[in-house]
Motif scaffolding. Sequence first.
Motif, PDB file in Angstrom:
ATOM      1  N   MET A   1      25.651 -23.365  -8.601  1.00 40.35           N
ATOM      2  CA  MET A   1      25.595 -24.299  -7.489  1.00 40.35           C
ATOM      3  C   MET A   1      24.611 -25.446  -7.736  1.00 40.35           C
ATOM      4  O   MET A   1      24.478 -26.344  -6.900  1.00 40.35           O
ATOM      5  CB  MET A   1      25.203 -23.568  -6.204  1.00 40.35           C
ATOM      6  N   GLY A   2      23.906 -25.388  -8.873  1.00 39.89           N
ATOM      7  CA  GLY A   2      22.959 -26.449  -9.196  1.00 39.89           C
ATOM      8  C   GLY A   2      21.541 -25.985  -9.375  1.00 39.89           C
ATOM      9  O   GLY A   2      20.641 -26.799  -9.589  1.00 39.89           O
ATOM     10  N   GLY A   3      21.293 -24.658  -9.278  1.00 43.40           N
ATOM     11  CA  GLY A   3      19.949 -24.131  -9.439  1.00 43.40           C
ATOM     12  C   GLY A   3      19.525 -24.040 -10.884  1.00 43.40           C
ATOM     13  O   GLY A   3      20.192 -24.556 -11.788  1.00 43.40           O
ATOM     14  N   HIS A   4      18.420 -23.356 -11.128  1.00 43.96           N
ATOM     15  CA  HIS A   4      17.882 -23.212 -12.479  1.00 43.96           C
ATOM     16  C   HIS A   4      17.835 -21.746 -12.864  1.00 43.96           C
ATOM     17  O   HIS A   4      17.670 -20.863 -12.011  1.00 43.96           O
ATOM     18  CB  HIS A   4      16.478 -23.825 -12.569  1.00 43.96           C
ATOM     19  N   LEU A   5      17.942 -21.482 -14.166  1.00 45.88           N
ATOM     20  CA  LEU A   5      17.910 -20.116 -14.668  1.00 45.88           C
ATOM     21  C   LEU A   5      16.709 -19.329 -14.155  1.00 45.88           C
ATOM     22  O   LEU A   5      16.819 -18.146 -13.816  1.00 45.88           O
ATOM     23  CB  LEU A   5      17.865 -20.135 -16.203  1.00 45.88           C
ATOM     24  N   THR A   6      15.553 -19.999 -14.085  1.00 44.86           N
ATOM     25  CA  THR A   6      14.316 -19.299 -13.742  1.00 44.86           C
ATOM     26  C   THR A   6      14.117 -19.114 -12.245  1.00 44.86           C
ATOM     27  O   THR A   6      13.048 -18.677 -11.820  1.00 44.86           O
ATOM     28  CB  THR A   6      13.105 -20.051 -14.315  1.00 44.86           C
ATOM     29  N   HIS A   7      15.128 -19.387 -11.465  1.00 47.33           N
ATOM     30  CA  HIS A   7      15.031 -19.181 -10.021  1.00 47.33           C
ATOM     31  C   HIS A   7      15.650 -17.845  -9.621  1.00 47.33           C
ATOM     32  O   HIS A   7      16.176 -17.697  -8.522  1.00 47.33           O
ATOM     33  CB  HIS A   7      15.693 -20.328  -9.270  1.00 47.33           C
ATOM     34  N   GLY A   8      15.588 -16.870 -10.560  1.00 48.73           N
ATOM     35  CA  GLY A   8      16.069 -15.529 -10.254  1.00 48.73           C
ATOM     36  C   GLY A   8      17.483 -15.251 -10.703  1.00 48.73           C
ATOM     37  O   GLY A   8      18.078 -14.241 -10.300  1.00 48.73           O
ATOM     38  N   TRP A   9      18.025 -16.109 -11.570  1.00 49.06           N
ATOM     39  CA  TRP A   9      19.398 -15.899 -12.025  1.00 49.06           C
ATOM     40  C   TRP A   9      19.456 -14.731 -13.015  1.00 49.06           C
ATOM     41  O   TRP A   9      18.538 -14.508 -13.790  1.00 49.06           O
ATOM     42  CB  TRP A   9      19.946 -17.172 -12.650  1.00 49.06           C
ATOM     43  N   GLY A  10      20.562 -14.000 -13.007  1.00 48.46           N
ATOM     44  CA  GLY A  10      20.653 -12.731 -13.700  1.00 48.46           C
ATOM     45  C   GLY A  10      20.405 -12.755 -15.192  1.00 48.46           C
ATOM     46  O   GLY A  10      19.820 -11.820 -15.743  1.00 48.46           O
ATOM     47  N   VAL A  11      20.854 -13.787 -15.903  1.00 50.06           N
ATOM     48  CA  VAL A  11      20.687 -13.804 -17.360  1.00 50.06           C
ATOM     49  C   VAL A  11      19.281 -14.195 -17.779  1.00 50.06           C
ATOM     50  O   VAL A  11      18.929 -14.107 -18.957  1.00 50.06           O
ATOM     51  CB  VAL A  11      21.703 -14.764 -18.020  1.00 50.06           C
ATOM     52  N   SER A  12      18.455 -14.628 -16.830  1.00 46.52           N
ATOM     53  CA  SER A  12      17.066 -14.983 -17.089  1.00 46.52           C
ATOM     54  C   SER A  12      16.176 -13.757 -16.908  1.00 46.52           C
ATOM     55  O   SER A  12      16.514 -12.807 -16.208  1.00 46.52           O
ATOM     56  CB  SER A  12      16.623 -16.088 -16.124  1.00 46.52           C
ATOM     57  N   ALA A  13      15.012 -13.789 -17.571  1.00 47.58           N
ATOM     58  CA  ALA A  13      14.034 -12.727 -17.347  1.00 47.58           C
ATOM     59  C   ALA A  13      13.675 -12.623 -15.873  1.00 47.58           C
ATOM     60  O   ALA A  13      13.383 -11.531 -15.373  1.00 47.58           O
ATOM     61  CB  ALA A  13      12.776 -13.006 -18.172  1.00 47.58           C
ATOM     62  N   THR A  14      13.712 -13.748 -15.166  1.00 47.36           N
ATOM     63  CA  THR A  14      13.355 -13.715 -13.744  1.00 47.36           C
ATOM     64  C   THR A  14      14.358 -12.921 -12.924  1.00 47.36           C
ATOM     65  O   THR A  14      14.024 -12.396 -11.860  1.00 47.36           O
ATOM     66  CB  THR A  14      13.232 -15.137 -13.179  1.00 47.36           C
ATOM     67  N   GLY A  15      15.601 -12.849 -13.408  1.00 40.29           N
ATOM     68  CA  GLY A  15      16.602 -12.042 -12.732  1.00 40.29           C
ATOM     69  C   GLY A  15      16.609 -10.599 -13.183  1.00 40.29           C
ATOM     70  O   GLY A  15      17.190  -9.727 -12.519  1.00 40.29           O
ATOM     71  N   SER A  16      15.959 -10.341 -14.329  1.00 39.35           N
ATOM     72  CA  SER A  16      15.851  -8.973 -14.830  1.00 39.35           C
ATOM     73  C   SER A  16      14.621  -8.267 -14.272  1.00 39.35           C
ATOM     74  O   SER A  16      14.659  -7.077 -13.944  1.00 39.35           O
ATOM     75  CB  SER A  16      15.774  -8.981 -16.363  1.00 39.35           C
TER      76      SER A  16
END
Length: 439
Positions: free
Chosen positions: A136-151
Motif C-alpha cells: 500500500m506504500g509502506g516500508h519494509l521496516t514498518h513491521g512487514w513480514g519479510v523484514s526482521a521487524t516483522g519476524s
Amino acid sequence: MTAPVTPATATPATPARHPALTAADPELAALVGAEERLQADTLRLIPSENYVSQAVLEASGTVLQNKYSEGYPGRRYYEGQQNIDRVERLAVARARSLFGVEHANVQPYSGSPANLAVYLAFAEPGDTVMGMALPMGGHLTHGWGVSATGSWFRGVQYGVRRDTGLVDFDEVRELALKERPKVIFCGGTALPRTIDFAAFGEIAREAGAVLVADIAHIAGLIAGGAHPSPVPHADVISTTTHKTLRGPRGAMLMCREEHAKAVDKAVFPGLQGGPHNHTTAGIAVALHEAAQPSFRDYAHAVVANAGALAEALLARGFELVSGGTDNHLVLMDLTSKEVPGKVAAQALDRAGIVVNYNTVPFDPRKPFDPSGVRIGTPSLTSRGLTAEHMPAVADWIDRGVAAARRGDEDALAAIRAEVGELMSAFPAPGLPTLPGLPA
C-alpha cells in the motif's frame, strides 16, 4: 547522442578529477567515470534519488574517514576526538534548528538501522507494532513480514481505501484500539499525498502507542516548508539524510527530550559501533544548505514540478494512485496501458529515463513484476527543470511506455537522444565537466 555508458564500454575517469584513484585502480575509476556520465545525461526520476552538492561530496570524502569515535561527544571510548566532537555537535545543532526538535541523533548508518533503533528503544521482541502495509506504500521496516521487524515483532498493517487511494483513518483508529501496538509508524515509500500527522498523533495517544513519523522521503520538503511537520504530533521522527534533503547516505533520529536517552542508547551501543564521521560531516553541510532561503525555493519547486507532471500524465490517459500528488512523488498504475511496470521501467531506462517499477495498492501482480511505476521530481528539480518542462517529460514517458508495449527499440533510442539534448542544457550539481558530459 551516444548510448549510455556501461561498465563494458566505460572510459577511465579524467585523471584531473580522480588522479589517485585513476593511478591506483583504473578499473574502478572507469566505473566511477561511467556513473558520472550516466547521472549527467539521463533523466533521473526515482523519487528517492537526488544530486548532492560539491560541498557535500567533499565533506563526505575527507580524512574524517580515518577516525573511530564510539560513543557521543564528550563521552567517547577513543581519544583524539577534539575535532570529531565538534563536527557531530555541529550536525546535531543544525538538525535541531532546521526541524525544530528537542533532540537529534545523527549517527544512524541509514534509514533501516534508524528504524531498528526505534524498535530497540520502545518495544520488546514479540510486541505488537503497526505500520502501513508494504503493497500500500509502506516500508519494509514498518513491521512487514519479510523484514526482521516483522519476524521479531508482531506486525499489523493498515492500508488505503480502494476508491480513493487515501488512508482511512477510521480503519486506522479501529485497528490501533483493537491491537494496542507499542509503536505506530506513519510514512512510507510510495505515498503521493500529504501525511496527516495530527490524525495519526491523536490515534496513537488514544491507543497508548509511540508514534514514529518516518519522513525519509519528505524530509527536505518539511525542511523547506513544502509539507507539514510531524514535530508537534510525533514522539520520534526517523529520516534518511539523502532523498529530498540532498545530503549523504545516512540517517537521523529526532525526538522529544524525554525520549533522548532511550533513542541514543538504542543507536549506540544498542545497534552500532562507531559513527561514520565523514558522513556526519556531509550531513552537517546538507543541513546548513537546507537552512538557506534557496532551499525553500527548491522544496516548493519539487512539489510544483510533481504536480505539473501528474497533470500532464493524466492528460495522456495515465492512471495515478490517489488521482495525483501533493508532494514529490507520482505512482502510476499501468494496467490500462497493458504494460507491466517492470517492462515499462526497463524500457524507459533504455530511453534515458530512470524510474523504478513498484506495486500499487491492491496490485494483482507479484512485487517483483508489479503493475506500477514510481516516479519523482527531486533530481530533475535539482538540475533546474521547471513546471514548463513537465509536459515534455510526460510525453517521453507516454512514448516510452507505448514503445515498450510494441517492443520498439528505435522509438526508445529516439527518446534517448531527446533526453540527452535537454540534459545537456541543465548541468547536474556535484558532477564534473568532462568530455562527453554536459558543460
